[in-house]
Motif scaffolding. Sequence first.
Motif, PDB file in Angstrom:
ATOM      1  N   ARG A   5       0.831  -1.199   0.000  1.00  0.00           N
ATOM      2  CA  ARG A   5       0.000   0.000   0.000  1.00  0.00           C
ATOM      3  C   ARG A   5       0.868   1.253   0.000  1.00  0.00           C
ATOM      4  NH1 ARG A   5      -4.279  -0.267   4.682  1.00  0.00           N
ATOM      5  NH2 ARG A   5      -4.857   1.687   3.701  1.00  0.00           N
ATOM      6  N   ARG A   6       1.320   1.631  -1.174  1.00  0.00           N
ATOM      7  CA  ARG A   6       2.058   2.878  -1.319  1.00  0.00           C
ATOM      8  C   ARG A   6       1.371   3.699  -2.399  1.00  0.00           C
ATOM      9  NH1 ARG A   6       7.107   5.227  -0.341  1.00  0.00           N
ATOM     10  NH2 ARG A   6       7.845   3.446   0.829  1.00  0.00           N
ATOM     11  N   LYS A   7       1.214   4.977  -2.127  1.00  0.00           N
ATOM     12  CA  LYS A   7       0.513   5.849  -3.063  1.00  0.00           C
ATOM     13  C   LYS A   7       1.228   7.186  -3.144  1.00  0.00           C
ATOM     14  CE  LYS A   7      -4.021   7.999  -3.881  1.00  0.00           C
ATOM     15  NZ  LYS A   7      -5.390   8.163  -3.368  1.00  0.00           N
ATOM     16  N   SER A   8       1.368   7.683  -4.360  1.00  0.00           N
ATOM     17  CA  SER A   8       1.943   9.008  -4.574  1.00  0.00           C
ATOM     18  C   SER A   8       0.969   9.854  -5.371  1.00  0.00           C
ATOM     19  CB  SER A   8       3.274   8.917  -5.329  1.00  0.00           C
ATOM     20  OG  SER A   8       4.270   8.319  -4.539  1.00  0.00           O
ATOM     21  N   THR A   9       0.909  11.122  -5.025  1.00  0.00           N
ATOM     22  CA  THR A   9       0.097  12.086  -5.755  1.00  0.00           C
ATOM     23  C   THR A   9       0.977  13.248  -6.161  1.00  0.00           C
ATOM     24  OG1 THR A   9      -1.908  11.512  -4.527  1.00  0.00           O
ATOM     25  CG2 THR A   9      -1.896  13.627  -5.675  1.00  0.00           C
ATOM     26  N   VAL A  10       0.925  13.602  -7.428  1.00  0.00           N
ATOM     27  CA  VAL A  10       1.664  14.751  -7.944  1.00  0.00           C
ATOM     28  C   VAL A  10       0.658  15.749  -8.497  1.00  0.00           C
ATOM     29  CG1 VAL A  10       3.241  15.578  -9.739  1.00  0.00           C
ATOM     30  CG2 VAL A  10       3.778  13.493  -8.480  1.00  0.00           C
ATOM     31  N   ILE A  11       0.824  17.013  -8.127  1.00  0.00           N
ATOM     32  CA  ILE A  11      -0.017  18.076  -8.671  1.00  0.00           C
ATOM     33  C   ILE A  11       0.875  19.133  -9.306  1.00  0.00           C
ATOM     34  CG2 ILE A  11      -1.631  19.944  -8.158  1.00  0.00           C
ATOM     35  CD1 ILE A  11      -2.801  18.288  -5.928  1.00  0.00           C
ATOM     36  N   PHE A  12       0.635  19.401 -10.581  1.00  0.00           N
ATOM     37  CA  PHE A  12       1.229  20.574 -11.218  1.00  0.00           C
ATOM     38  C   PHE A  12       0.109  21.583 -11.374  1.00  0.00           C
ATOM     39  CE2 PHE A  12       2.135  23.332 -14.790  1.00  0.00           C
ATOM     40  CZ  PHE A  12       3.428  23.748 -14.497  1.00  0.00           C
ATOM     41  N   ALA A  13       0.336  22.802 -10.880  1.00  0.00           N
ATOM     42  CA  ALA A  13      -0.700  23.833 -10.932  1.00  0.00           C
ATOM     43  C   ALA A  13      -0.094  25.138 -11.418  1.00  0.00           C
ATOM     44  CB  ALA A  13      -1.336  24.025  -9.555  1.00  0.00           C
ATOM     45  N   GLU A  14      -0.873  25.873 -12.195  1.00  0.00           N
ATOM     46  CA  GLU A  14      -0.466  27.202 -12.639  1.00  0.00           C
ATOM     47  C   GLU A  14      -1.669  28.137 -12.534  1.00  0.00           C
ATOM     48  OE1 GLU A  14       1.176  26.273 -16.441  1.00  0.00           O
ATOM     49  OE2 GLU A  14      -0.763  25.860 -17.372  1.00  0.00           O
ATOM     50  N   LYS A  15      -1.368  29.420 -12.359  1.00  0.00           N
ATOM     51  CA  LYS A  15      -2.432  30.406 -12.143  1.00  0.00           C
ATOM     52  C   LYS A  15      -2.485  31.377 -13.308  1.00  0.00           C
ATOM     53  CE  LYS A  15      -4.298  33.442  -8.537  1.00  0.00           C
ATOM     54  NZ  LYS A  15      -4.077  34.015  -7.187  1.00  0.00           N
ATOM     55  N   HIS A  16      -3.708  31.543 -13.865  1.00  0.00           N
ATOM     56  CA  HIS A  16      -3.927  32.480 -14.964  1.00  0.00           C
ATOM     57  C   HIS A  16      -5.270  33.180 -14.740  1.00  0.00           C
ATOM     58  CE1 HIS A  16      -0.595  30.695 -17.190  1.00  0.00           C
ATOM     59  NE2 HIS A  16      -1.143  29.506 -17.010  1.00  0.00           N
ATOM     60  N   ASN A  17      -5.262  34.505 -14.843  1.00  0.00           N
ATOM     61  CA  ASN A  17      -6.509  35.270 -14.714  1.00  0.00           C
ATOM     62  C   ASN A  17      -7.256  34.948 -13.421  1.00  0.00           C
ATOM     63  OD1 ASN A  17      -6.107  36.453 -17.325  1.00  0.00           O
ATOM     64  ND2 ASN A  17      -6.924  34.576 -18.255  1.00  0.00           N
ATOM     65  N   GLU A  18      -6.474  34.836 -12.350  1.00  0.00           N
ATOM     66  CA  GLU A  18      -7.038  34.575 -11.019  1.00  0.00           C
ATOM     67  C   GLU A  18      -7.708  33.206 -10.899  1.00  0.00           C
ATOM     68  OE1 GLU A  18      -6.468  36.556  -8.384  1.00  0.00           O
ATOM     69  OE2 GLU A  18      -5.250  37.719  -9.778  1.00  0.00           O
ATOM     70  N   LYS A  19      -7.437  32.330 -11.858  1.00  0.00           N
ATOM     71  CA  LYS A  19      -7.955  30.967 -11.809  1.00  0.00           C
ATOM     72  C   LYS A  19      -6.797  29.975 -11.885  1.00  0.00           C
ATOM     73  CE  LYS A  19     -12.294  32.241 -14.097  1.00  0.00           C
ATOM     74  NZ  LYS A  19     -13.173  32.011 -15.275  1.00  0.00           N
ATOM     75  N   TYR A  20      -7.090  28.714 -11.559  1.00  0.00           N
ATOM     76  CA  TYR A  20      -6.054  27.691 -11.478  1.00  0.00           C
ATOM     77  C   TYR A  20      -6.288  26.593 -12.513  1.00  0.00           C
ATOM     78  CZ  TYR A  20      -5.403  29.877  -6.899  1.00  0.00           C
ATOM     79  OH  TYR A  20      -5.209  30.773  -5.887  1.00  0.00           O
ATOM     80  N   ALA A  29      18.303  -2.087   2.062  1.00  0.00           N
ATOM     81  CA  ALA A  29      17.037  -2.322   1.370  1.00  0.00           C
ATOM     82  C   ALA A  29      15.911  -1.526   2.033  1.00  0.00           C
ATOM     83  CB  ALA A  29      16.712  -3.815   1.375  1.00  0.00           C
ATOM     84  N   TYR A  30      15.904  -1.487   3.352  1.00  0.00           N
ATOM     85  CA  TYR A  30      14.869  -0.739   4.067  1.00  0.00           C
ATOM     86  C   TYR A  30      14.931   0.735   3.714  1.00  0.00           C
ATOM     87  CZ  TYR A  30      12.198   1.299   7.907  1.00  0.00           C
ATOM     88  OH  TYR A  30      11.291   2.020   8.637  1.00  0.00           O
ATOM     89  N   GLU A  31      16.154   1.284   3.724  1.00  0.00           N
ATOM     90  CA  GLU A  31      16.304   2.707   3.431  1.00  0.00           C
ATOM     91  C   GLU A  31      15.902   3.028   2.003  1.00  0.00           C
ATOM     92  OE1 GLU A  31      19.889   4.191   6.294  1.00  0.00           O
ATOM     93  OE2 GLU A  31      20.406   2.786   4.708  1.00  0.00           O
ATOM     94  N   TYR A  32      16.231   2.136   1.068  1.00  0.00           N
ATOM     95  CA  TYR A  32      15.803   2.370  -0.306  1.00  0.00           C
ATOM     96  C   TYR A  32      14.288   2.433  -0.382  1.00  0.00           C
ATOM     97  CZ  TYR A  32      20.134   2.211  -2.931  1.00  0.00           C
ATOM     98  OH  TYR A  32      21.339   2.525  -3.450  1.00  0.00           O
ATOM     99  N   TYR A  33      13.631   1.514   0.287  1.00  0.00           N
ATOM    100  CA  TYR A  33      12.169   1.444   0.166  1.00  0.00           C
ATOM    101  C   TYR A  33      11.496   2.655   0.783  1.00  0.00           C
ATOM    102  CZ  TYR A  33       7.570  -0.594  -0.215  1.00  0.00           C
ATOM    103  OH  TYR A  33       6.264  -0.826  -0.549  1.00  0.00           O
ATOM    104  N   TYR A  34      11.967   3.096   1.928  1.00  0.00           N
ATOM    105  CA  TYR A  34      11.270   4.153   2.641  1.00  0.00           C
ATOM    106  C   TYR A  34      11.820   5.551   2.368  1.00  0.00           C
ATOM    107  CZ  TYR A  34       8.726   0.552   5.079  1.00  0.00           C
ATOM    108  OH  TYR A  34       7.909  -0.510   5.353  1.00  0.00           O
ATOM    109  N   GLU A  35      13.066   5.672   1.915  1.00  0.00           N
ATOM    110  CA  GLU A  35      13.651   6.982   1.686  1.00  0.00           C
ATOM    111  C   GLU A  35      13.791   7.313   0.208  1.00  0.00           C
ATOM    112  OE1 GLU A  35      17.268   7.559   3.854  1.00  0.00           O
ATOM    113  OE2 GLU A  35      16.509   6.529   5.623  1.00  0.00           O
ATOM    114  N   ILE A  36      14.273   6.372  -0.589  1.00  0.00           N
ATOM    115  CA  ILE A  36      14.527   6.628  -1.996  1.00  0.00           C
ATOM    116  C   ILE A  36      13.287   6.388  -2.850  1.00  0.00           C
ATOM    117  CG2 ILE A  36      16.072   6.114  -3.941  1.00  0.00           C
ATOM    118  CD1 ILE A  36      17.430   7.287  -1.467  1.00  0.00           C
ATOM    119  N   MET A  37      12.376   5.559  -2.386  1.00  0.00           N
ATOM    120  CA  MET A  37      11.220   5.174  -3.180  1.00  0.00           C
ATOM    121  C   MET A  37      10.395   6.365  -3.686  1.00  0.00           C
ATOM    122  SD  MET A  37      10.080   2.375  -4.376  1.00  0.00           S
ATOM    123  CE  MET A  37       8.628   1.597  -5.049  1.00  0.00           C
TER     124      MET A  37
END
Length: 203
Positions: A97-112, A169-177
């Motif tokens: 159970r690993r999940k990543s969320t990436v958001i790229f956001a930009e603002k134009h005319n006071e909207k996103y 291996a532990y450090e790779y999974y939790y830090e580098i992953m």
Amino acid sequence: MNSNKQVRIDIMSPEEAEKYMNDLTSNENLFALIRLSFEIQWKKLKGIQPNELEILANKAKDAEVKLLYENVLTTLKNDGESILIASTSNDNEDTTRRKSTVIFAEKHNEKYDLLVVNATQMKQINKQKLATFCLCAVPAGLILSSVATPFITGLSVLSFATTLGLKTAYEYYYEIMPEIIYGYIFKELEEQHLLNLNKNELL
């Protein structure tokens, strides 16, 4: 939030994002492992009003995703500004159970305008294999200069590198992953022509 859940929030420059992508894709075994283990979903949101962004934040099921939306709202003050922000989380008791969320956001005319991407782990990753693939990128001279024989491959490289103070291996999974998953996400976005990291803009 689940007490067993580890969460990390990252704000990245386009240069950092591109580095994560290039580092991953240059390691074919690691790239193939991640691609088989994760599923990506994305959505584009255009012309979002500030109050609508607040609603999105309040409706977010995960606390870390709520925090990402809130950061977009508080960070982008002026038109023309953008942000690349991400979270990654895992359950200490369930390595599938690993999940990543990436958001790229930009603002134009006071909207996103936003691109929201979720990468969800679909199968368990062998942490030992993950670390071994990562260690393939360790310069050979670092290891070979420290031993009497060059015949060190596979898991023996992993165990020996650990004695040199390199990542376990532990450090790779939790830090580098997280960086590995981000690299995978950015590669997928590039291939689907959704985000231009060089120009720092949505396509």
